[in-house]
Design a protein around this motif. Structure first.
Motif, mmCIF file in Angstrom:
data_model
loop_
_atom_site.group_PDB
_atom_site.id
_atom_site.type_symbol
_atom_site.label_atom_id
_atom_site.label_comp_id
_atom_site.label_asym_id
_atom_site.label_seq_id
_atom_site.Cartn_x
_atom_site.Cartn_y
_atom_site.Cartn_z
ATOM 1 N N ASP A 175 0.869 -1.161 0.000
ATOM 2 C CA ASP A 175 0.000 0.000 0.000
ATOM 3 C C ASP A 175 0.914 1.222 0.000
ATOM 4 N N LEU A 176 0.401 2.373 -0.391
ATOM 5 C CA LEU A 176 1.245 3.572 -0.482
ATOM 6 C C LEU A 176 1.110 4.466 0.741
ATOM 7 N N ASP A 177 -0.066 5.035 0.922
ATOM 8 C CA ASP A 177 -0.283 6.026 1.970
ATOM 9 C C ASP A 177 -0.215 5.378 3.351
ATOM 10 N N SER A 183 1.226 -15.823 -7.744
ATOM 11 C CA SER A 183 -0.047 -16.166 -7.123
ATOM 12 C C SER A 183 -0.159 -15.442 -5.786
ATOM 13 N N ALA A 184 -1.366 -15.422 -5.229
ATOM 14 C CA ALA A 184 -1.550 -14.813 -3.915
ATOM 15 C C ALA A 184 -0.709 -15.521 -2.862
ATOM 16 N N ALA A 185 -0.651 -16.835 -2.939
ATOM 17 C CA ALA A 185 0.082 -17.610 -1.937
ATOM 18 C C ALA A 185 1.576 -17.309 -1.955
ATOM 19 N N GLU A 186 2.080 -16.843 -3.092
ATOM 20 C CA GLU A 186 3.510 -16.532 -3.228
ATOM 21 C C GLU A 186 3.833 -15.077 -2.889
ATOM 22 N N SER A 187 2.799 -14.304 -2.533
ATOM 23 C CA SER A 187 2.944 -12.853 -2.424
ATOM 24 C C SER A 187 2.766 -12.369 -0.990
ATOM 25 N N VAL A 188 3.332 -11.187 -0.731
ATOM 26 C CA VAL A 188 3.230 -10.522 0.565
ATOM 27 C C VAL A 188 2.468 -9.215 0.388
ATOM 28 N N VAL A 189 1.574 -8.930 1.315
ATOM 29 C CA VAL A 189 0.847 -7.666 1.350
ATOM 30 C C VAL A 189 1.321 -6.866 2.553
ATOM 31 N N LEU A 190 1.618 -5.585 2.322
ATOM 32 C CA LEU A 190 2.000 -4.663 3.397
ATOM 33 C C LEU A 190 0.966 -3.551 3.460
ATOM 34 N N GLU A 191 0.282 -3.413 4.591
ATOM 35 C CA GLU A 191 -0.854 -2.501 4.714
ATOM 36 C C GLU A 191 -0.915 -1.856 6.099
ATOM 37 N N ALA A 235 -3.884 0.051 6.763
ATOM 38 C CA ALA A 235 -5.313 0.260 6.964
ATOM 39 C C ALA A 235 -6.012 -1.059 7.283
ATOM 40 N N VAL A 236 -6.989 -0.978 8.170
ATOM 41 C CA VAL A 236 -7.766 -2.165 8.512
ATOM 42 C C VAL A 236 -8.421 -2.755 7.261
ATOM 43 N N SER A 237 -8.964 -1.894 6.404
ATOM 44 C CA SER A 237 -9.617 -2.383 5.187
ATOM 45 C C SER A 237 -8.617 -3.061 4.260
ATOM 46 N N GLY A 238 -7.380 -2.561 4.211
ATOM 47 C CA GLY A 238 -6.359 -3.163 3.368
ATOM 48 C C GLY A 238 -5.879 -4.494 3.886
ATOM 49 N N VAL A 239 -5.710 -4.583 5.199
ATOM 50 C CA VAL A 239 -5.338 -5.867 5.804
ATOM 51 C C VAL A 239 -6.438 -6.889 5.554
ATOM 52 N N ALA A 240 -7.694 -6.465 5.712
ATOM 53 C CA ALA A 240 -8.821 -7.361 5.450
ATOM 54 C C ALA A 240 -8.816 -7.827 3.995
ATOM 55 N N ALA A 241 -8.429 -6.954 3.074
ATOM 56 C CA ALA A 241 -8.343 -7.332 1.661
ATOM 57 C C ALA A 241 -7.268 -8.390 1.445
ATOM 58 N N GLY A 242 -6.118 -8.204 2.096
ATOM 59 C CA GLY A 242 -5.052 -9.195 1.987
ATOM 60 C C GLY A 242 -5.465 -10.543 2.533
ATOM 61 N N ARG A 243 -6.173 -10.541 3.650
ATOM 62 C CA ARG A 243 -6.633 -11.805 4.229
ATOM 63 C C ARG A 243 -7.694 -12.444 3.349
ATOM 64 N N ALA A 244 -8.611 -11.631 2.807
ATOM 65 C CA ALA A 244 -9.666 -12.174 1.946
ATOM 66 C C ALA A 244 -9.087 -12.799 0.685
ATOM 67 N N GLY A 245 -7.956 -12.256 0.212
ATOM 68 C CA GLY A 245 -7.320 -12.791 -0.986
ATOM 69 C C GLY A 245 -6.442 -13.991 -0.726
ATOM 70 N N GLU A 246 -6.344 -14.408 0.533
ATOM 71 C CA GLU A 246 -5.550 -15.580 0.938
ATOM 72 C C GLU A 246 -4.090 -15.437 0.511
ATOM 73 N N PHE A 247 -3.527 -14.256 0.783
ATOM 74 C CA PHE A 247 -2.124 -14.029 0.465
ATOM 75 C C PHE A 247 -1.226 -14.769 1.446
ATOM 76 N N GLY A 248 -0.028 -15.106 0.956
ATOM 77 C CA GLY A 248 0.869 -15.931 1.757
ATOM 78 C C GLY A 248 1.292 -15.289 3.053
ATOM 79 N N LEU A 249 1.417 -13.959 3.048
ATOM 80 C CA LEU A 249 1.793 -13.232 4.256
ATOM 81 C C LEU A 249 1.163 -11.855 4.195
ATOM 82 N N VAL A 250 0.464 -11.484 5.256
ATOM 83 C CA VAL A 250 -0.151 -10.157 5.359
ATOM 84 C C VAL A 250 0.488 -9.456 6.546
ATOM 85 N N ILE A 251 1.196 -8.368 6.261
ATOM 86 C CA ILE A 251 1.906 -7.622 7.298
ATOM 87 C C ILE A 251 1.187 -6.305 7.541
#
Length: 231
Positions: free
Chosen positions: A15-17, A178-186, A188-204
């Motif tokens: 995420d940027l902001d 793939s999502a499982a191979e990717s990391v999300v950095l967020e 915002a609560v909504s962004g973290v929820a998006a990462g979890r909903a997408g079943e990403f390998g790691l949500v930070i």
């Protein structure tokens, strides 16, 4: 330091902001200006828009969705034209603050970008903001990312915004991962929820004010205060 084996990740989606740049603060100030002017004229008995409102109803969401979410929290019903007008007023306020004050990236975020760049890990920015490219250009960071999925791209591709995972999934596909191979950095609560909903390998989660409990509850695997902790 939080241990992450970055070499085994095929994509890192920022995420940027509030994650790469402190522009979340600029967004917060712009929302405060716009909503408090609106509340003062629409219903002076309403309490002012606060930082807590920002994190609960606006942060990380597409602009007009943020307007709708906050208004619903106050039981205020407006037409779609009025919702769009408020969102556009917020964007004007954001650009005025950005132009007047500029923006510098978080040093810890640049440290992580340097580290991942040295490892050759593909990176993308996935932001709800329509201003992501101008902000990245202004900070000199645009060339660090192989792709930018922002509000402009989301509109063009008909991708629903966070907390839906579609923009993150689109960003991963652009990087060939793939999502499982990717990391999300967020942050915002909504962004973290998006990462979890997408079943990403790691949500930070990055705690810039939302709070560790809220980010954890939304689905963060780990929460840090600064990206330097991940190097």
């Amino acid at each position: 330091m939080t241990a992450v084996n970055w070499a085994e990740r095929r994509a890192v989606l920022f995420d940027l902001d509030g994650v790469v740049t402190p522009t979340a603060t600029v967004h917060l100030r712009a929302w405060e200006v716009m909503f408090n002017e609106f509340l003062a004229s629409h219903d002076p008995t309403q309490p002012p828009f606060t930082t807590a409102d920002y994190h609960a109803y606006v942060d990380g969401k597409p602009r007009y969705d943020g307007v709708r979410s906050f208004l619903a929290s106050r039981d205020i019903a407006l037409s779609e034209e009025e919702v769009i007008e408020l969102g556009d007023r917020k964007n004007v306020a954001f650009n005025q603050v950005l132009e007047a004050e500029g923006v510098e990236p978080y040093p810890g975020s640049v440290l992580l970008l340097d580290h991942l760049g040295a490892l050759g890990v593909p990176m993308a920015v996935v932001s709800s903001s329509a201003n992501a490219v101008p902000v990245l250009t202004r900070t000199g960071l645009l060339g660090r990312f192989a792709a930018v999925v922002d509000g402009v791209v989301a509109k063009a591709e008909s991708l629903p915004g966070k907390p839906h995972p579609d923009t993150f999934l689109y960003g991963a596909r652009l990087l060939g991962a793939s999502a499982a191979e990717s990391v999300v950095l967020e942050d915002a609560v909504s962004g973290v929820a998006a990462g979890r909903a997408g079943e990403f390998g790691l949500v930070i989660g990055v705690d810039r004010g939302a709070g560790v409990p809220a980010l954890t509850e939304a689905g963060a695997d780990v929460v840090v205060a600064d990206l330097a902790e991940l190097v």
